[in-house]
Scaffold this motif. Structure first.
Motif, PDB file in Angstrom:
ATOM      1  N   PHE A  56     -96.378  53.911  60.166  1.00 58.49           N
ATOM      2  CA  PHE A  56     -95.231  53.154  60.657  1.00 58.49           C
ATOM      3  C   PHE A  56     -93.967  53.532  59.884  1.00 58.49           C
ATOM      4  CE2 PHE A  56     -92.759  49.090  60.300  1.00 58.49           C
ATOM      5  CZ  PHE A  56     -92.296  49.055  61.605  1.00 58.49           C
ATOM      6  N   LEU A  57     -94.082  53.637  58.560  1.00 57.41           N
ATOM      7  CA  LEU A  57     -92.922  54.007  57.745  1.00 57.41           C
ATOM      8  C   LEU A  57     -92.443  55.423  58.081  1.00 57.41           C
ATOM      9  CD1 LEU A  57     -93.978  52.557  54.265  1.00 57.41           C
ATOM     10  CD2 LEU A  57     -92.451  51.533  55.964  1.00 57.41           C
ATOM     11  N   ILE A  58     -93.391  56.325  58.287  1.00 60.55           N
ATOM     12  CA  ILE A  58     -93.033  57.713  58.633  1.00 60.55           C
ATOM     13  C   ILE A  58     -92.333  57.750  59.990  1.00 60.55           C
ATOM     14  CG2 ILE A  58     -93.919  60.024  59.107  1.00 60.55           C
ATOM     15  CD1 ILE A  58     -94.154  59.186  56.170  1.00 60.55           C
ATOM     16  N   GLU A  59     -92.874  56.997  60.946  1.00 60.68           N
ATOM     17  CA  GLU A  59     -92.269  56.964  62.286  1.00 60.68           C
ATOM     18  C   GLU A  59     -90.839  56.443  62.246  1.00 60.68           C
ATOM     19  OE1 GLU A  59     -94.922  54.561  64.522  1.00 60.68           O
ATOM     20  OE2 GLU A  59     -96.567  56.043  64.451  1.00 60.68           O
ATOM     21  N   LYS A  60     -90.542  55.592  61.269  1.00 62.03           N
ATOM     22  CA  LYS A  60     -89.188  55.066  61.122  1.00 62.03           C
ATOM     23  C   LYS A  60     -88.264  56.031  60.375  1.00 62.03           C
ATOM     24  CE  LYS A  60     -89.503  50.947  63.066  1.00 62.03           C
ATOM     25  NZ  LYS A  60     -88.611  50.518  64.165  1.00 62.03           N
ATOM     26  N   GLY A  61     -88.806  57.198  60.016  1.00 61.79           N
ATOM     27  CA  GLY A  61     -87.985  58.231  59.398  1.00 61.79           C
ATOM     28  C   GLY A  61     -87.923  58.204  57.887  1.00 61.79           C
ATOM     29  N   HIS A  62     -88.794  57.424  57.251  1.00 64.86           N
ATOM     30  CA  HIS A  62     -88.738  57.312  55.787  1.00 64.86           C
ATOM     31  C   HIS A  62     -89.496  58.463  55.125  1.00 64.86           C
ATOM     32  CE1 HIS A  62     -86.797  53.399  55.749  1.00 64.86           C
ATOM     33  NE2 HIS A  62     -87.537  53.113  56.802  1.00 64.86           N
ATOM     34  N   HIS A  63     -88.842  59.060  54.129  1.00 72.77           N
ATOM     35  CA  HIS A  63     -89.423  60.197  53.411  1.00 72.77           C
ATOM     36  C   HIS A  63     -89.742  59.853  51.955  1.00 72.77           C
ATOM     37  CE1 HIS A  63     -87.153  62.950  56.477  1.00 72.77           C
ATOM     38  NE2 HIS A  63     -88.241  62.391  56.987  1.00 72.77           N
ATOM     39  N   LYS A  64     -89.067  58.852  51.420  1.00 72.80           N
ATOM     40  CA  LYS A  64     -89.370  58.411  50.054  1.00 72.80           C
ATOM     41  C   LYS A  64     -90.096  57.073  50.147  1.00 72.80           C
ATOM     42  CE  LYS A  64     -87.503  57.771  45.404  1.00 72.80           C
ATOM     43  NZ  LYS A  64     -86.314  57.876  44.527  1.00 72.80           N
ATOM     44  N   ILE A  65     -91.349  57.069  49.689  1.00 76.66           N
ATOM     45  CA  ILE A  65     -92.205  55.900  49.872  1.00 76.66           C
ATOM     46  C   ILE A  65     -92.843  55.503  48.542  1.00 76.66           C
ATOM     47  CG2 ILE A  65     -94.305  55.032  50.992  1.00 76.66           C
ATOM     48  CD1 ILE A  65     -93.685  56.861  53.348  1.00 76.66           C
ATOM     49  N   GLU A  72     -79.955  45.156  50.170  1.00 78.75           N
ATOM     50  CA  GLU A  72     -80.408  44.446  51.365  1.00 78.75           C
ATOM     51  C   GLU A  72     -81.739  45.005  51.865  1.00 78.75           C
ATOM     52  OE1 GLU A  72     -77.498  44.194  54.448  1.00 78.75           O
ATOM     53  OE2 GLU A  72     -75.825  44.023  53.018  1.00 78.75           O
ATOM     54  N   ILE A  73     -82.640  44.075  52.228  1.00 80.42           N
ATOM     55  CA  ILE A  73     -83.919  44.480  52.819  1.00 80.42           C
ATOM     56  C   ILE A  73     -83.664  44.906  54.259  1.00 80.42           C
ATOM     57  CG2 ILE A  73     -86.207  43.662  53.513  1.00 80.42           C
ATOM     58  CD1 ILE A  73     -85.992  41.678  51.125  1.00 80.42           C
ATOM     59  N   GLY A  74     -84.236  46.048  54.619  1.00 75.67           N
ATOM     60  CA  GLY A  74     -84.006  46.601  55.955  1.00 75.67           C
ATOM     61  C   GLY A  74     -82.809  47.528  56.010  1.00 75.67           C
ATOM     62  N   LYS A  75     -82.094  47.638  54.876  1.00 76.97           N
ATOM     63  CA  LYS A  75     -80.962  48.568  54.797  1.00 76.97           C
ATOM     64  C   LYS A  75     -81.138  49.523  53.624  1.00 76.97           C
ATOM     65  CE  LYS A  75     -75.910  48.783  54.446  1.00 76.97           C
ATOM     66  NZ  LYS A  75     -74.643  47.987  54.346  1.00 76.97           N
ATOM     67  N   HIS A  76     -81.280  48.957  52.433  1.00 77.80           N
ATOM     68  CA  HIS A  76     -81.501  49.782  51.243  1.00 77.80           C
ATOM     69  C   HIS A  76     -82.997  49.893  50.910  1.00 77.80           C
ATOM     70  CE1 HIS A  76     -77.440  47.891  50.662  1.00 77.80           C
ATOM     71  NE2 HIS A  76     -77.111  49.176  50.549  1.00 77.80           N
ATOM     72  N   ILE A  77     -83.678  48.765  50.977  1.00 79.77           N
ATOM     73  CA  ILE A  77     -85.111  48.706  50.653  1.00 79.77           C
ATOM     74  C   ILE A  77     -85.853  48.227  51.905  1.00 79.77           C
ATOM     75  CG2 ILE A  77     -86.869  47.825  49.080  1.00 79.77           C
ATOM     76  CD1 ILE A  77     -84.673  49.293  47.605  1.00 79.77           C
ATOM     77  N   HIS A  78     -86.796  49.023  52.371  1.00 84.22           N
ATOM     78  CA  HIS A  78     -87.567  48.702  53.572  1.00 84.22           C
ATOM     79  C   HIS A  78     -88.990  48.373  53.142  1.00 84.22           C
ATOM     80  CE1 HIS A  78     -84.389  50.419  56.280  1.00 84.22           C
ATOM     81  NE2 HIS A  78     -84.080  51.018  55.139  1.00 84.22           N
ATOM     82  N   ILE A  79     -89.486  47.186  53.509  1.00 85.58           N
ATOM     83  CA  ILE A  79     -90.734  46.676  52.934  1.00 85.58           C
ATOM     84  C   ILE A  79     -91.742  46.352  54.028  1.00 85.58           C
ATOM     85  CG2 ILE A  79     -91.777  44.898  51.471  1.00 85.58           C
ATOM     86  CD1 ILE A  79     -88.989  44.378  50.306  1.00 85.58           C
ATOM     87  N   ILE A  80     -92.997  46.735  53.782  1.00 85.07           N
ATOM     88  CA  ILE A  80     -94.114  46.302  54.619  1.00 85.07           C
ATOM     89  C   ILE A  80     -95.215  45.769  53.707  1.00 85.07           C
ATOM     90  CG2 ILE A  80     -95.127  48.642  54.713  1.00 85.07           C
ATOM     91  CD1 ILE A  80     -96.117  47.902  57.563  1.00 85.07           C
ATOM     92  N   GLY A  81     -95.864  44.682  54.129  1.00 85.75           N
ATOM     93  CA  GLY A  81     -96.928  44.076  53.344  1.00 85.75           C
ATOM     94  C   GLY A  81     -98.281  44.197  54.025  1.00 85.75           C
ATOM     95  N   ASP A  94     -88.822  42.919  60.855  1.00 83.64           N
ATOM     96  CA  ASP A  94     -87.456  43.453  60.766  1.00 83.64           C
ATOM     97  C   ASP A  94     -87.146  44.035  59.395  1.00 83.64           C
ATOM     98  OD1 ASP A  94     -86.681  42.557  63.433  1.00 83.64           O
ATOM     99  OD2 ASP A  94     -86.804  40.534  62.565  1.00 83.64           O
ATOM    100  N   SER A  95     -88.120  43.984  58.499  1.00 81.81           N
ATOM    101  CA  SER A  95     -87.876  44.447  57.127  1.00 81.81           C
ATOM    102  C   SER A  95     -87.955  45.948  56.980  1.00 81.81           C
ATOM    103  CB  SER A  95     -88.883  43.779  56.175  1.00 81.81           C
ATOM    104  OG  SER A  95     -90.212  44.126  56.556  1.00 81.81           O
ATOM    105  N   VAL A  96     -88.362  46.633  58.048  1.00 84.51           N
ATOM    106  CA  VAL A  96     -88.369  48.109  58.080  1.00 84.51           C
ATOM    107  C   VAL A  96     -87.550  48.544  59.277  1.00 84.51           C
ATOM    108  CG1 VAL A  96     -89.749  50.194  58.283  1.00 84.51           C
ATOM    109  CG2 VAL A  96     -90.650  48.232  57.000  1.00 84.51           C
ATOM    110  N   GLN A  97     -86.495  49.307  59.020  1.00 89.16           N
ATOM    111  CA  GLN A  97     -85.638  49.816  60.065  1.00 89.16           C
ATOM    112  C   GLN A  97     -85.657  51.340  60.040  1.00 89.16           C
ATOM    113  OE1 GLN A  97     -84.109  47.931  62.367  1.00 89.16           O
ATOM    114  NE2 GLN A  97     -84.921  46.065  61.425  1.00 89.16           N
ATOM    115  N   SER A  98     -85.277  51.951  61.140  1.00 87.42           N
ATOM    116  CA  SER A  98     -85.184  53.410  61.211  1.00 87.42           C
ATOM    117  C   SER A  98     -84.017  53.901  60.377  1.00 87.42           C
ATOM    118  CB  SER A  98     -85.010  53.870  62.660  1.00 87.42           C
ATOM    119  OG  SER A  98     -86.106  53.474  63.449  1.00 87.42           O
ATOM    120  N   ILE A  99     -84.183  55.073  59.784  1.00 89.02           N
ATOM    121  CA  ILE A  99     -83.077  55.683  59.038  1.00 89.02           C
ATOM    122  C   ILE A  99     -82.796  57.072  59.588  1.00 89.02           C
ATOM    123  CG2 ILE A  99     -83.563  54.350  56.951  1.00 89.02           C
ATOM    124  CD1 ILE A  99     -84.862  56.870  55.778  1.00 89.02           C
TER     125      ILE A  99
END
Length: 321
Positions: A163-172, A253-262, A316-321
């Motif tokens: 899910f994080l990869i699909e949202k375009g995140h490369h640093k995890i 901000e969560i969903g802007k600077h820090i994207h979180i999934i639990g 909503d805590s994970v947004q596309s980048i």
């Protein structure tokens, strides 16, 4: 305290007849049984649980062994166990700590549900070898007297990373669980395997302990290293909420600077702003299935190991980048 001798004397019957009546044995006529039960009620007779246990070799009590009772996770799990047990005339006691382990060999309970890594697998196998019935929720053990009801941790962790990869995140970042936890070990290993599929991922692991304080500490470290937006997979929701608490005191901000999934979809996560993305399953079902399987073991019915499936809640805590 009233004894069955007192009931027998007042009813003008033998002690064995009273015993049969109190236990619903058909050897006693309905009329005699009704008379005896009425006298027992009149005299405030309370059955001796210890004596019943010795005679019948059952207590109608199940032990639920937990590592700890803290946090918001256990309520629904225990409710599921209680519902399933009560429907079959069983009660439960919830135990913690090594002293309570003696309840199994001393036969103070009819069986055990274990979600407690203070139990060694060797100890559980030893109990199973002499006939004790056990359901494990936190490890894989193969024994005729042990049944496994486990979460699909691998699927859940893989869903989170994909899910994080699909949202375009490369640093995890992944915030781990406590040492000795089966669920944490399964989840972090699945994360490592998932990350390997993507050559371009900048991946980091942080220590954790499945509590809010661990999430706060992880958030502090991530902000100390912050240069660009990052994604964080907390291996349980409580750590994710700890991150929310820490970040609320900063300009990030969560969903802007820090994207979180639990992971767990605990009730508290439903009220986070923005809504926490998480891996969902029914804690109540997990508990109920564990109890149902244990009762089948106790009654000698065939029962298969089972895994509880999980799904993704995008939040909503994970947004596309």
């Amino acid at each position: 305290m009233t004894s069955i001798k007192d009931i027998a004397k007042k009813a003008g019957v033998s002690i064995s007849t009273v015993s049969y009546a109190l236990n619903g044995n058909p050897k006693v006529t309905e009329e005699t049984a009704a008379k005896i039960l009425a006298i027992a009620k009149e005299l405030n007779y309370v059955p001796n649980a210890a004596a019943r246990s010795l005679k019948k070799r059952e207590t109608k009590i199940i032990g639920v062994f937990l590592t700890n009772f803290g946090g918001a996770f256990y309520g629904q799990l225990l409710q599921g166990i209680q519902d399933a047990l009560n429907s079959k005339g069983y009660e439960m006691i919830v135990c913690g700590g090594k002293e309570s382990h003696r309840f199994i060999p001393e036969r103070m309970i009819d069986g055990a549900i274990v979600l407690d890594f203070s139990f060694s697998s060797e100890e559980l196998l030893k109990h199973a070898d002499v006939g004790h019935k056990i359901v494990v929720m936190d490890r894989e053990l193969n024994h005729p007297n042990i049944n496994q009801v486990l979460l699909h941790n691998t699927s859940g962790a893989t869903l989170a990373i994909d899910f994080l990869i699909e949202k375009g995140h490369h640093k995890i970042y992944a915030v781990n669980g406590p040492d000795g936890s089966y669920d944490a070990a399964q989840r972090i290993e699945a994360v490592r395997q998932a990350v390997k599929r993507y050559q371009y991922i900048d991946y980091h692991e942080l220590p954790g302990d499945f509590n809010k304080h661990a999430g706060e500490k992880a958030a502090e470290q991530i902000l100390n290293e912050f240069t660009d937006p990052v994604a964080v997979f907390c291996l349980n929701d409580e750590m994710a909420i700890g991150m929310y608490n820490y970040l609320a005191k900063t300009q990030f901000e969560i969903g802007k600077h820090i994207h979180i999934i639990g992971f767990d979809n605990i009730e508290l996560s439903h009220y986070t702003q923005p809504r926490l993305a998480t891996i969902d399953y029914s804690e109540r079902k997990w508990g109920a299935v564990s109890a149902e399987h244990l009762l089948k073991l106790i009654s000698g019915e065939p029962v298969e190991n089972e895994r509880i499936y999980v799904t993704l809640i995008s939040g909503d805590s994970v947004q596309s980048i």
